[in-house]
Design an enzyme around this catalytic site. Structure first.
Site, PDB file in Angstrom:
ATOM      1  N   CYS A 112       2.354   3.215   7.676  1.00 40.89           N
ATOM      2  CA  CYS A 112       2.710   4.051   8.416  1.00 40.89           C
ATOM      3  C   CYS A 112       3.378   2.636   9.779  1.00 40.89           C
ATOM      4  CB  CYS A 112       1.670   4.383   9.287  1.00 40.89           C
ATOM      5  SG  CYS A 112       0.358   3.483   9.701  1.00 40.89           S
ATOM      6  N   GLN A 113       3.404   1.522   9.610  1.00 35.78           N
ATOM      7  CA  GLN A 113       4.228   0.732  10.390  1.00 35.78           C
ATOM      8  C   GLN A 113       5.440   0.545  10.745  1.00 35.78           C
ATOM      9  OE1 GLN A 113       2.247  -0.122   7.547  1.00 35.78           O
ATOM     10  NE2 GLN A 113       0.922  -1.200   7.892  1.00 35.78           N
TER      11      GLN A 113
END
Length: 142
Positions: A10-11
C-alpha cells in the site's frame, strides 16, 4: 480457482508514504495482480488497498477497474462484474479502530448465482460482528 484475494503493497498509495503512486516500484505489484486476474480468470477476486488509491490516485483506480472490466469470456462478452467500495473496520465490523480500506471485487457474470454482490452492512452500535455467537469459532481445548 474459485477465489483469488490479494493485498498488494500500500505504500505507493498511502497518505503516510511518499504518495508516488504508479511511479513507485512497489506499485508494480498491483499491476501484476491485475495481470494475473486477466490471465488466470478466477471465478471471483478481491483486491484490498488503502483509501489513497481512490482519493490520491484515482487515475490508477480507474485504470485497474477498466482493465478488469475489459476481460472477455470465450464468447467475447465482458467476463466480470467489477465493483469497489471503501469500508471502515470500525463501522462495518465494530472493531475499535478507524481503518478505511478500498476493496475491489469481481465475479464472473455467467457463474453468479445471485443478481448482485452484497457489501457488508454497517454494524449496529454495541454489536461486535466478529464475536457474536452466530459467528464464533468453537474450540475444544480438552
Amino acid at each position: 480457482m474459485d477465489l483469488f484475494v490479494a493485498g498488494p503493497p500500500c505504500q505507493p498509495f498511502s497518505a503516510q508514504g511518499q504518495r508516488a503512486g504508479a511511479d513507485d516500484a512497489r506499485a508494480s505489484l498491483l499491476f501484476q495482480v491485475v495481470l494475473w486476474i486477466c490471465r488466470k480468470k478466477p471465478l471471483t477476486f478481491c483486491i484490498e488497498q488503502v483509501r489513497g488509491l481512490q482519493s490520491q490516485h484515482p487515475e490508477t483506480l480507474v485504470y485497474v477497474l477498466q482493465t478488469l472490466a475489459k476481460v472477455k469470456d470465450s464468447a467475447g462478452q465482458a467476463l466480470y462484474t467489477v465493483q469497489y467500495r471503501l469500508l471502515n473496520a470500525r463501522v462495518h465490523s465494530s472493531l475499535p479502530q478507524h481503518r478505511e480500506r478500498l476493496f475491489i471485487v469481481g465475479a464472473q457474470r455467467a457463474k453468479m448465482k445471485r443478481s448482485s454482490f452484497q457489501w457488508p452492512q454497517e454494524a449496529s452500535s454495541g454489536q461486535n460482528m466478529l464475536l457474536s455467537p452466530s459467528r464464533s469459532m468453537a474450540c475444544d481445548l480438552r
